[in-house]
Design an enzyme around this catalytic site. Structure first.
Site, PDB file in Angstrom:
ATOM      1  NE  ARG A 164      -2.151  10.869   2.371  1.00 32.79           N
ATOM      2  CZ  ARG A 164      -1.727  12.109   2.241  1.00 32.79           C
ATOM      3  NH1 ARG A 164      -2.587  13.107   2.224  1.00 32.79           N
ATOM      4  NH2 ARG A 164      -0.442  12.360   2.128  1.00 32.79           N
ATOM      5  CG  HIS A 220      -1.394   5.329  -7.317  1.00 31.31           C
ATOM      6  ND1 HIS A 220      -1.071   6.289  -6.394  1.00 31.31           N
ATOM      7  CD2 HIS A 220      -0.916   4.165  -6.825  1.00 31.31           C
ATOM      8  CE1 HIS A 220      -0.415   5.726  -5.387  1.00 31.31           C
ATOM      9  NE2 HIS A 220      -0.325   4.442  -5.620  1.00 31.31           N
ATOM     10  CG  HIS A 242      -3.106   0.468  -3.577  1.00 30.53           C
ATOM     11  ND1 HIS A 242      -3.529   1.288  -4.608  1.00 30.53           N
ATOM     12  CD2 HIS A 242      -1.936   1.008  -3.138  1.00 30.53           C
ATOM     13  CE1 HIS A 242      -2.649   2.261  -4.781  1.00 30.53           C
ATOM     14  NE2 HIS A 242      -1.673   2.120  -3.888  1.00 30.53           N
ATOM     15  CD  GLU A 295       1.650   1.400  -6.256  1.00 31.53           C
ATOM     16  OE1 GLU A 295       2.347   2.427  -6.319  1.00 31.53           O
ATOM     17  OE2 GLU A 295       0.892   1.152  -5.301  1.00 31.53           O
TER      18      GLU A 295
END
EC number: 5.3.1.8
Length: 317
Positions: free
Chosen positions: A194, A99, A174, A117
């Site tokens: 992705r 991200h 991740h 996150e």
């Protein structure tokens, strides 16, 4: 004068290629199908806003309240509601992804927030693992291993068990892997790049889009493990674990066994019950809470208690 009441939220569900039925099986939710991957439990993001289920604001979205009732959130200084709480059912492997941070997302994703996150592992199969980081020492090596598809050489895998916690800053490569159920606290963003998707195809035979250039732009190379130091506070009837305190959020686990009194001086708190049941009491009003209940404690709730056998993940900006 706004009422001192909790805001209970109706979750939004999302089908995903990697989803399953755990949100129904473990939480009793009415899900879309046995390919339901995400429960957006507390969300003001336009791609899935939660709806208030109780009190004078019943039927309104959280984003409406954020815009029109800023006093409920302590006049918190942010144009957007800053956080998003999800429960994710990784019935099969998620794509390997990364991200962006706020600066990159703001520039290239129409002003979207970045996405830092964290994950609390609610449940997982035996010998489960996840992808957390990579082994490349330079951007050149990183690009070369991706180009050659040497995923086993590139990706760093970590063994997991229920109760584990992972902090995942923007820029971290991740992926959740098969057989994992997690509660995710994140910035309110829906931007994912992705890197690898196991060459999967959807029901129409199409592969999902990859975002390799953007992923290379934003990935942290070499990888840095996040340094999280847990703080644990015990009382007669509760154990409170502080998992992380950083720029975007603070996240706790409340383990309550009996009556526990709380005071709040924060703008607001997000609470997700992941185990057990009990009674939340505010101003002598009693609210039943149980596994799968999600609510916000607004800024005007200064004192409250929880009585019962309850485990909750709690966050605030």
């Amino acid at each position: 004068m706004s009422l001192s009441i909790p805001l209970f939220l109706k979750p939004v569900f999302k089908e995903r290629i990697w989803g399953g039925s755990a949100l129904k099986d473990q939480f009793g939710y009415s899900i879309l199908s046995n390919k339901t991957g995400e429960c957006w439990a507390i969300s003001a993001h336009p791609n899935g806003p939660s709806i208030i289920e109780n009190g004078p604001y019943k039927g309104k979205t959280l984003s409406e309240l954020w815009g029109n009732q800023p006093e409920l959130f302590g006049h918190y200084d942010s144009e957007k509601f800053p956080l998003l709480t999800k429960i994710l059912d990784a019935n099969s492997d998620l794509s390997v992804q990364v991200h962006p941070d706020d600066v990159y997302a703001g520039k290239y994703e129409n002003g979207e927030l970045g996405k830092t996150e964290c994950w609390y592992i609610i449940d997982c199969k035996e010998n489960a693992e996840l992808v957390y980081g990579h082994h490349a020492k330079s951007k050149e090596e990183f690009a070369e291993l991706i180009k050659e598809g040497k995923w086993n050489k590139l990706l760093q895998k970590v063994s997991i068990k229920p109760g584990d916690f992972f902090y995942v800053p923007s820029g971290t490569i991740h992926a959740l892997c098969e057989g994992t159920l997690v509660l995710e606290t994140q910035q309110s963003s829906d931007t994912t790049y992705r890197v690898y998707d196991y060459d999967r195809t959807d029901e129409t035979g199409k592969k999902r889009e990859l975002h390799l250039q953007k992923a290379m732009d934003v990935s942290t190379v070499p990888h840095e493990d996040a340094d999280t130091q847990f703080e644990i506070t015990k009382s007669n009837a509760s154990v409170i674990t502080t998992f992380v305190k950083e720029n975007y959020f603070t996240v706790y686990k409340w383990e309550i066994n009996g009556r526990t009194d709380f005071s709040q001086e924060l703008p607001f708190q997000l609470v997700s019950v992941i185990k057990g049941e009990g009674i939340l009491t505010i101003n002598n009003e009693m609210y039943p809470i149980n596994k799968g209940t999600h609510f916000i404690l607004p800024s005007n709730v200064k004192q409250f208690s929880i009585d019962g056998d309850v485990t909750a993940i709690v966050s605030h900006p």
